[in-house]
Design a protein around this motif. Sequence first.
Motif, short mmCIF file in Angstrom:
data_model
loop_
_atom_site.label_atom_id
_atom_site.label_comp_id
_atom_site.label_asym_id
_atom_site.label_seq_id
_atom_site.Cartn_x
_atom_site.Cartn_y
_atom_site.Cartn_z
N ASP A 24 -71.90 68.33 56.53
CA ASP A 24 -73.11 68.79 57.23
C ASP A 24 -74.15 69.39 56.29
O ASP A 24 -75.07 70.08 56.73
CB ASP A 24 -72.76 69.80 58.33
N MET A 25 -74.03 69.14 55.00
CA MET A 25 -75.03 69.61 54.04
C MET A 25 -76.36 68.90 54.30
O MET A 25 -76.39 67.71 54.62
CB MET A 25 -74.56 69.33 52.61
N VAL A 26 -77.45 69.63 54.18
CA VAL A 26 -78.79 69.06 54.34
C VAL A 26 -79.55 69.25 53.02
O VAL A 26 -79.77 70.38 52.59
CB VAL A 26 -79.56 69.72 55.50
N VAL A 27 -79.91 68.13 52.40
CA VAL A 27 -80.56 68.15 51.09
C VAL A 27 -81.96 67.57 51.21
O VAL A 27 -82.17 66.54 51.86
CB VAL A 27 -79.75 67.32 50.07
N ASP A 34 -80.66 55.07 48.83
CA ASP A 34 -81.88 54.69 48.09
C ASP A 34 -82.84 55.85 47.89
O ASP A 34 -84.06 55.70 47.97
CB ASP A 34 -82.60 53.54 48.81
N VAL A 35 -82.29 57.04 47.64
CA VAL A 35 -83.10 58.21 47.31
C VAL A 35 -82.96 58.45 45.81
O VAL A 35 -81.85 58.62 45.30
CB VAL A 35 -82.66 59.45 48.10
N ASP A 36 -84.08 58.44 45.12
CA ASP A 36 -84.08 58.59 43.67
C ASP A 36 -84.22 60.06 43.29
O ASP A 36 -85.21 60.70 43.62
CB ASP A 36 -85.23 57.79 43.05
N ILE A 37 -83.21 60.60 42.62
CA ILE A 37 -83.26 61.95 42.08
C ILE A 37 -83.34 61.81 40.56
O ILE A 37 -82.42 61.28 39.94
CB ILE A 37 -82.03 62.78 42.48
N PRO A 38 -84.44 62.24 39.94
CA PRO A 38 -84.60 62.04 38.50
C PRO A 38 -83.60 62.85 37.69
O PRO A 38 -83.28 63.99 38.04
CB PRO A 38 -86.03 62.51 38.24
N VAL A 39 -83.08 62.25 36.64
CA VAL A 39 -82.12 62.93 35.75
C VAL A 39 -82.41 62.53 34.31
O VAL A 39 -83.00 61.49 34.04
CB VAL A 39 -80.65 62.56 36.08
N PHE A 40 -81.99 63.38 33.39
CA PHE A 40 -81.99 63.06 31.97
C PHE A 40 -80.58 63.22 31.40
O PHE A 40 -80.07 62.35 30.72
CB PHE A 40 -82.95 63.97 31.20
N CYS A 41 -79.94 64.35 31.69
CA CYS A 41 -78.65 64.64 31.07
C CYS A 41 -77.49 63.95 31.78
O CYS A 41 -76.47 63.65 31.16
CB CYS A 41 -78.41 66.14 31.02
N TYR A 42 -77.61 63.69 33.07
CA TYR A 42 -76.48 63.16 33.84
C TYR A 42 -76.27 61.67 33.58
O TYR A 42 -77.22 60.90 33.52
CB TYR A 42 -76.70 63.38 35.33
N ASP A 53 -63.55 61.75 53.60
CA ASP A 53 -64.98 61.50 53.46
C ASP A 53 -65.78 62.69 53.97
O ASP A 53 -65.32 63.48 54.80
CB ASP A 53 -65.38 60.24 54.23
N VAL A 54 -67.01 62.79 53.48
CA VAL A 54 -67.92 63.87 53.86
C VAL A 54 -69.24 63.25 54.29
O VAL A 54 -69.74 62.32 53.64
CB VAL A 54 -68.16 64.83 52.67
N THR A 55 -69.79 63.74 55.38
CA THR A 55 -71.08 63.26 55.87
C THR A 55 -72.14 64.34 55.68
O THR A 55 -71.93 65.50 56.05
CB THR A 55 -71.00 62.88 57.36
N LEU A 56 -73.25 63.95 55.08
CA LEU A 56 -74.35 64.89 54.84
C LEU A 56 -75.67 64.18 55.07
O LEU A 56 -75.70 62.96 55.32
CB LEU A 56 -74.30 65.44 53.42
N THR A 57 -76.75 64.92 55.00
CA THR A 57 -78.08 64.36 55.21
C THR A 57 -78.94 64.60 53.98
O THR A 57 -79.02 65.72 53.47
CB THR A 57 -78.76 65.01 56.44
N ILE A 58 -79.55 63.52 53.49
CA ILE A 58 -80.43 63.61 52.32
C ILE A 58 -81.79 63.03 52.70
O ILE A 58 -81.88 61.84 53.05
CB ILE A 58 -79.85 62.85 51.12
N ASP A 59 -82.80 63.86 52.69
CA ASP A 59 -84.15 63.44 53.07
C ASP A 59 -84.17 62.77 54.45
O ASP A 59 -84.81 61.73 54.65
CB ASP A 59 -84.75 62.50 52.03
N GLY A 60 -83.41 63.35 55.37
CA GLY A 60 -83.38 62.83 56.73
C GLY A 60 -82.49 61.63 56.94
O GLY A 60 -82.39 61.12 58.06
N LYS A 61 -81.81 61.17 55.89
CA LYS A 61 -80.93 60.01 56.00
C LYS A 61 -79.47 60.47 55.94
O LYS A 61 -79.07 61.19 55.03
CB LYS A 61 -81.21 59.03 54.86
N SER A 62 -78.69 60.03 56.91
CA SER A 62 -77.28 60.39 56.95
C SER A 62 -76.48 59.47 56.02
O SER A 62 -76.70 58.26 55.97
CB SER A 62 -76.75 60.26 58.38
N VAL A 63 -75.55 60.07 55.28
CA VAL A 63 -74.73 59.29 54.36
C VAL A 63 -73.31 59.86 54.35
O VAL A 63 -73.12 61.08 54.42
CB VAL A 63 -75.33 59.30 52.93
N THR A 64 -72.33 58.98 54.29
CA THR A 64 -70.93 59.37 54.23
C THR A 64 -70.34 58.91 52.90
O THR A 64 -70.39 57.72 52.58
CB THR A 64 -70.13 58.77 55.39
N VAL A 65 -69.81 59.85 52.14
CA VAL A 65 -69.27 59.56 50.81
C VAL A 65 -67.94 60.29 50.64
O VAL A 65 -67.64 61.23 51.39
CB VAL A 65 -70.26 59.99 49.70
#
Length: 232
Positions: free
Chosen positions: A71-74, A29-37, A3-15
């Motif tokens: 430790d990625m910060v997005v 619950d962070v919405d990243i808009p997509v069209f092609c994905y 597993d990897v732990t990172l931070t997205i918009d100040g929220k920690s998540v492990t995936v």
Amino acid sequence: MSDVTLTIDGKSVTVPKGTKVVDAAKQVDVDIPVFCYHEKIGSLGCCRMCLVEVEKMPKLMTACTMDVASDMVVNTVGDKVEKAQKGVLEFTLLNHPLDCPVCDKGGECPLQDNTFKYGPPDTRMEFHRANNVKATPLSPVITIDRERCIACQRCTAYSERIEQDCGLVMLNRGFHNEVNTFNNEPYDNRFSGNVIDICPVGALTNTDFRFKARTWDLTNQDTLCANCGCNC
């Protein structure tokens, strides 16, 4: 798989390792808009709508193609991201017709939703929109309205990766880019109807169902599809 732990918009998540940033964002619950994905098709990186800011990266990155890292910060919000999203939508809408009230996708359209949420409030377009051929049959089941197509390449990726026959391809380049079949042959595949559902705009429609009902007039019912032997 570790597993990897990172931070997205100040929220920690492990995936799990190998997860795309866009999918990791959904876990908090962070919405990243997509069209092609599309999670069943995989990464394309065509529409550039999912650009996010990643610390220590010199430029914005596409969340649908980037694997998570420890430790990625997005950051999915901010001036750079907002400017990029507005720019992408402005180009996407450059020649897109303003026919939402009569479009079969109206009311459940990602382009419509993302424009309201992330797009510019008005247009700088001072020229006439390009006209394209309307209601061209790809098969007895599917009709394409090319002026609505945003060249996200979901349908061609589905044809290549899921159907594995490349029945749909992208022809030409730039302004003349279009979805078509090779040598204009009919798009004849027993699973071809799925491209109608995965199309994020109203470009690919069911020939028999065009303009028959609005999404809010319909109700879900449990049933079996008799179009092939799978009964899915």
